[in-house]
Motif scaffolding. Structure first.
Motif, PDB file in Angstrom:
ATOM      1  N   THR A  36      66.601  23.277  29.986  1.00  0.00           N
ATOM      2  CA  THR A  36      66.742  23.665  28.580  1.00  0.00           C
ATOM      3  C   THR A  36      66.652  22.447  27.671  1.00  0.00           C
ATOM      4  OG1 THR A  36      68.099  25.576  29.168  1.00  0.00           O
ATOM      5  CG2 THR A  36      68.267  24.770  26.897  1.00  0.00           C
ATOM      6  N   LEU A  39      63.061  21.230  27.518  1.00  0.00           N
ATOM      7  CA  LEU A  39      62.235  22.121  26.705  1.00  0.00           C
ATOM      8  C   LEU A  39      62.487  21.888  25.222  1.00  0.00           C
ATOM      9  CD1 LEU A  39      62.506  25.466  28.714  1.00  0.00           C
ATOM     10  CD2 LEU A  39      60.512  23.955  28.540  1.00  0.00           C
ATOM     11  N   GLU A  40      63.737  21.659  24.860  1.00  0.00           N
ATOM     12  CA  GLU A  40      64.065  21.374  23.461  1.00  0.00           C
ATOM     13  C   GLU A  40      63.349  20.118  22.982  1.00  0.00           C
ATOM     14  OE1 GLU A  40      68.319  21.141  23.679  1.00  0.00           O
ATOM     15  OE2 GLU A  40      68.574  23.311  23.473  1.00  0.00           O
ATOM     16  N   ALA A  43      59.249  20.859  22.910  1.00  0.00           N
ATOM     17  CA  ALA A  43      58.709  22.054  22.248  1.00  0.00           C
ATOM     18  C   ALA A  43      57.639  21.699  21.231  1.00  0.00           C
ATOM     19  CB  ALA A  43      59.841  22.821  21.576  1.00  0.00           C
ATOM     20  N   TRP A  81      64.843  30.006  26.581  1.00  0.00           N
ATOM     21  CA  TRP A  81      63.694  29.131  26.824  1.00  0.00           C
ATOM     22  C   TRP A  81      62.497  29.577  26.000  1.00  0.00           C
ATOM     23  CZ3 TRP A  81      63.405  28.250  32.858  1.00  0.00           C
ATOM     24  CH2 TRP A  81      64.527  27.530  33.262  1.00  0.00           C
ATOM     25  N   HIS A  84      61.278  27.781  22.883  1.00  0.00           N
ATOM     26  CA  HIS A  84      60.686  26.456  23.027  1.00  0.00           C
ATOM     27  C   HIS A  84      59.248  26.508  23.530  1.00  0.00           C
ATOM     28  CE1 HIS A  84      64.687  25.108  22.259  1.00  0.00           C
ATOM     29  NE2 HIS A  84      65.132  25.680  23.358  1.00  0.00           N
TER      30      HIS A  84
END
Length: 92
Positions: A36, A39-40, A43, A81, A84
């Motif tokens: 997570t 992905l942040e 993105a 998720w 993102h």
């Protein structure tokens, strides 16, 4: 990439294209949280591939066994998720 994947360098070299980024998961922190956070930072993400091990009905991901019950219990985290992902992937 899960920490127990054999020869991760071979996989990385084969997939290295200048755009692909890798996250080496650790056993010290929850793997869903690690993914997570990555992905942040990255993105929008156009694809996500997990290199790990499994058995029938279960994904073994850096010390976390993801079976149907665990996936259900973590559904809020996994659904997050989507925000993102690149727009075309967020629809999946």
């Amino acid at each position: 990439m899960a920490p127990d994947v054999e020869d991760p360098g071979v996989l990385k070299d084969a997939l290295r294209d200048g755009a692909t980024q890798f996250l080496d998961l650790t056993l010290e922190t929850d793997p869903i949280s690690q993914i997570t956070r990555q992905l942040e930072r990255m993105a929008p993400v156009s694809s996500l591939h997990l290199f790990t091990h499994g058995s029938p009905g279960t994904i073994h991901l850096a010390g976390l066994d993801l079976d149907a019950n665990a996936l259900s219990a973590r559904s809020v985290d996994l659904t997050a998720w989507r925000q993102h992902m690149a727009e075309e992937l967020g629809k999946l």
